[in-house]
Enzyme design. Structure first.
Site, PDB file in Angstrom:
ATOM      1  N   GLU A  50       0.923  -1.311   0.054  1.00 16.31           N
ATOM      2  CA  GLU A  50       0.055   0.039  -0.154  1.00 16.31           C
ATOM      3  C   GLU A  50       0.865   1.170  -0.117  1.00 16.31           C
ATOM      4  O   GLU A  50       1.908   1.229   0.619  1.00 16.31           O
ATOM      5  CB  GLU A  50      -0.780   0.172   1.212  1.00 16.31           C
ATOM      6  CG  GLU A  50      -1.949   1.087   1.280  1.00 16.31           C
ATOM      7  CD  GLU A  50      -2.645   0.995   2.447  1.00 16.31           C
ATOM      8  OE1 GLU A  50      -3.747   1.715   2.380  1.00 16.31           O
ATOM      9  OE2 GLU A  50      -2.139   0.523   3.551  1.00 16.31           O
ATOM     10  N   LYS A 129     -10.500   0.917  -2.330  1.00 16.51           N
ATOM     11  CA  LYS A 129     -10.422   0.398  -1.086  1.00 16.51           C
ATOM     12  C   LYS A 129     -11.884   0.720  -0.626  1.00 16.51           C
ATOM     13  O   LYS A 129     -12.255   1.863  -0.583  1.00 16.51           O
ATOM     14  CB  LYS A 129      -9.400   0.926  -0.310  1.00 16.51           C
ATOM     15  CG  LYS A 129      -9.229   0.527   1.251  1.00 16.51           C
ATOM     16  CD  LYS A 129      -8.062   1.176   2.119  1.00 16.51           C
ATOM     17  CE  LYS A 129      -7.787   0.854   3.392  1.00 16.51           C
ATOM     18  NZ  LYS A 129      -6.857   1.622   3.948  1.00 16.51           N
ATOM     19  N   CYS A 174      -5.115  -3.524   3.088  1.00 19.61           N
ATOM     20  CA  CYS A 174      -4.896  -3.054   4.465  1.00 19.61           C
ATOM     21  C   CYS A 174      -5.829  -3.424   5.261  1.00 19.61           C
ATOM     22  O   CYS A 174      -6.463  -4.459   5.620  1.00 19.61           O
ATOM     23  CB  CYS A 174      -4.611  -1.688   4.394  1.00 19.61           C
ATOM     24  SG  CYS A 174      -3.407  -1.204   5.958  1.00 19.61           S
TER      25      CYS A 174
END
Length: 290
Positions: A50, A129, A174
């Protein structure tokens, strides 16, 4: 790669760990270095962490570097496309700040986006995301929603590889790791379950020490899939310390490779026979009741 193709040859994959700086060009150079090294070691698929491209002093530092979707002439997407083509590998491109469709750059908010590039350099998939990190323990405070807009839907990518393996890859980023329903939705949205789960990350040292490996191994076990998790791992110029421990986990929850801290590669083989064996011996995916 699934229970229907157990005789496909194993494939080598590599998770790149970085300690990204505040300088875009330096970070792109380090990414190119590690992609080349992974290819030299035989990897057919390489994953970046990321924000491999930039770890700014503050959240808003990323906004001027946002790129328009699908712009392969832009610095970050272009570098990834060229690296995939040069080395003939699949690249799971960590994340980059992506302009929200139709909005100029810079803007007040962007998407945090994974771009997947095929070995010919073409864009094979994009995931924004879904879950935005927020954490406050009184000493550390994070709120991604201040500069990020959440994505809208899960995304999977089919990645045919040499040797007969074809990976069905579930994309996540994440904080998504904490939401098991995302992976269940991806695993059962197609004709077959996921073969590989991708989790590029920049976990904080605090949360990573407590939960990173635990969650990665859980996602592997409950979805009976391999997991590749490329992470930021060290103390950055902005003072932030990330947990690292980039790893590849097999569908039984075994950690096959790990880079604890600093730059490096977690290299491992994904074996279709192993995937088939786990699913045949313990057919948990077929026993779902809900």
């Amino acid at each position: 790669m699934s229970t229907s193709t157990p005789h496909a040859a194993p494939v080598t994959v590599a998770a790149v760990q970085m300690v990204s700086t505040t300088r875009l060009e330096d970070n792109l150079a380090r990414a190119r270095h590690w992609i080349a090294e992974a290819a030299r070691q035989g990897a057919s698929l390489v994953s970046l962490p990321e924000y491999f491209c930039l770890m700014g002093h503050k959240d808003t530092d990323k906004l001027p570097f946002a790129e328009q979707p699908g712009d392969l002439d832009a610095p970050i997407q272009g570098a990834l496309s060229r690296a995939a083509r040069e080395h003939g590998v699949w690249i799971l491109g960590g994340t980059l700040p992506m302009a929200i469709d139709g909005q100029p750059v810079p803007a007040e908010r962007v998407r945090n986006t994974t771009c997947v590039f095929a070995p010919d350099g073409s864009l094979a998939g994009r995931y924004d995301k879904l879950h935005l990190f927020c954490y406050d323990n009184g000493r550390e405070r994070y709120d991604e929603a201040r500069v990020l807009e959440a994505g809208e839907a899960p995304v999977t990518v089919e990645a045919p590889l040499a040797g007969g393996a074809a990976l069905r890859i579930g994309l996540s980023i994440c904080y998504d790791l904490r939401f098991p329903e995302l992976y269940r939705a991806m695993s059962f949205s197609g004709a077959r379950p996921l073969d590989l789960i991708s989790v590029p990350a920049a976990f904080t040292f605090t949360t990573g020490q407590a939960h990173w490996e635990l969650l990665l191994r859980a996602r592997a076990v409950e979805n009976q899939a391999y997991v590749i998790a490329a992470a930021q791992g060290g103390t950055h110029e902005n003072g932030r310390r990330t947990w690292g421990h980039s790893m590849v986990v097999d569908p039984w929850g075994e950690v096959l490779a790990c880079v604890p801290e600093g730059e490096g590669l977690a290299v491992a083989q994904l074996d279709p026979a192993r995937l088939a064996q786990v699913r045949e011996q313990l057919p948990a995916l077929q026993h779902r009741r809900l």
